[in-house]
Scaffold this active site. Sequence first.
Site, PDB file in Angstrom:
ATOM      1  N   HIS A  36       0.639  -0.979   0.322  1.00 54.28           N
ATOM      2  CA  HIS A  36      -0.135   0.048  -0.048  1.00 54.28           C
ATOM      3  C   HIS A  36       1.010   1.316  -0.052  1.00 54.28           C
ATOM      4  O   HIS A  36       1.973   1.151   0.461  1.00 54.28           O
ATOM      5  CB  HIS A  36      -0.849  -0.103   1.276  1.00 54.28           C
ATOM      6  CG  HIS A  36      -0.218   0.559   2.356  1.00 54.28           C
ATOM      7  ND1 HIS A  36       0.537  -0.241   3.068  1.00 54.28           N
ATOM      8  CD2 HIS A  36      -0.376   1.635   3.030  1.00 54.28           C
ATOM      9  CE1 HIS A  36       0.948   0.469   4.452  1.00 54.28           C
ATOM     10  NE2 HIS A  36       0.513   1.436   4.161  1.00 54.28           N
TER      11      HIS A  36
ATOM     12  N   ALA B 171      19.587  -7.325   0.915  1.00 51.74           N
ATOM     13  CA  ALA B 171      19.339  -7.044   2.429  1.00 51.74           C
ATOM     14  C   ALA B 171      18.606  -5.524   2.120  1.00 51.74           C
ATOM     15  O   ALA B 171      19.218  -4.727   1.569  1.00 51.74           O
ATOM     16  CB  ALA B 171      20.472  -6.658   3.275  1.00 51.74           C
TER      17      ALA B 171
ATOM     18  N   ALA C 257      21.221  -5.187  -2.592  1.00 53.66           N
ATOM     19  CA  ALA C 257      20.900  -4.530  -1.431  1.00 53.66           C
ATOM     20  C   ALA C 257      20.613  -3.057  -1.433  1.00 53.66           C
ATOM     21  O   ALA C 257      21.353  -2.493  -2.065  1.00 53.66           O
ATOM     22  CB  ALA C 257      22.026  -4.762  -0.417  1.00 53.66           C
TER      23      ALA C 257
ATOM     24  N   THR D 133      10.383   0.569  -7.491  1.00 54.19           N
ATOM     25  CA  THR D 133       9.113   1.216  -7.838  1.00 54.19           C
ATOM     26  C   THR D 133       8.488   0.859  -8.964  1.00 54.19           C
ATOM     27  O   THR D 133       7.506   0.917  -9.511  1.00 54.19           O
ATOM     28  CB  THR D 133       9.409   2.735  -7.802  1.00 54.19           C
ATOM     29  OG1 THR D 133      10.659   3.037  -8.738  1.00 54.19           O
ATOM     30  CG2 THR D 133       9.637   3.520  -6.355  1.00 54.19           C
ATOM     31  N   LYS D 134       9.178   0.018  -9.814  1.00 55.18           N
ATOM     32  CA  LYS D 134       8.752  -0.537 -11.108  1.00 55.18           C
ATOM     33  C   LYS D 134       9.316  -1.743 -11.169  1.00 55.18           C
ATOM     34  O   LYS D 134      10.221  -2.426 -10.728  1.00 55.18           O
ATOM     35  CB  LYS D 134       9.432   0.237 -12.267  1.00 55.18           C
ATOM     36  CG  LYS D 134       9.060   1.854 -12.385  1.00 55.18           C
ATOM     37  CD  LYS D 134       9.587   2.443 -13.461  1.00 55.18           C
ATOM     38  CE  LYS D 134       8.955   3.878 -13.820  1.00 55.18           C
ATOM     39  NZ  LYS D 134       8.637   4.660 -12.851  1.00 55.18           N
TER      40      LYS D 134
END
Length: 186
Positions: A70, A96, A114, A119-120
């Site tokens: 979300h 990580a 890491a 976001t895509k």
Amino acid sequence: MFNRIKKSLMIRLGMLSREELTVEACLQRGMKVGKNCSGLAGSTIDYAHCWLIEIGDNVTFAPQVYLLAHDASTKRYLDYTKIAKIKIEDNSFIGARVLIMPGVTIGKNAIVAAGSIVTKSVPEGSIVGGNPARIIGKTEDYINKHRLNMETAHVYDKNWTIGGNITLDMCNKMAEELENTVGYVK
């Protein structure tokens, strides 16, 4: 009845107990996890939307991965929170402290470096890294490079791990041998 109302209130107020934030609790709420998945218990899973998370077979999570299904940035303006699925496909490695945002699919055989913020979606067989994460290579090329490097590098079996009861002398020897180079351990 009272316990159910209390639990509902605790969830709304963000006061969940550690027991409620387990992988098992998320599975009971609808999260899907395939076979031979490792490290997920060391991750933070979006309990409030965990049924939107799907993880394939043979996926490895390094410590402190964050799966966020979300994004409440819309809540103040629209009175609604943006939600979307997270899909992590078979044979992927998530490094990580990676943050995976809503609506992201990590393709099969992908590696996420890491500290990345994803976001895509990540194409199958790709390596991504950074903030925001960008493609930095192909998994196949990376593995072939290290397979070749293993021919001349220090390679250690399971005895050289904590689970294999590595001794202090072995720790010191490994540290000395890897002073300025990379090695590999089973």
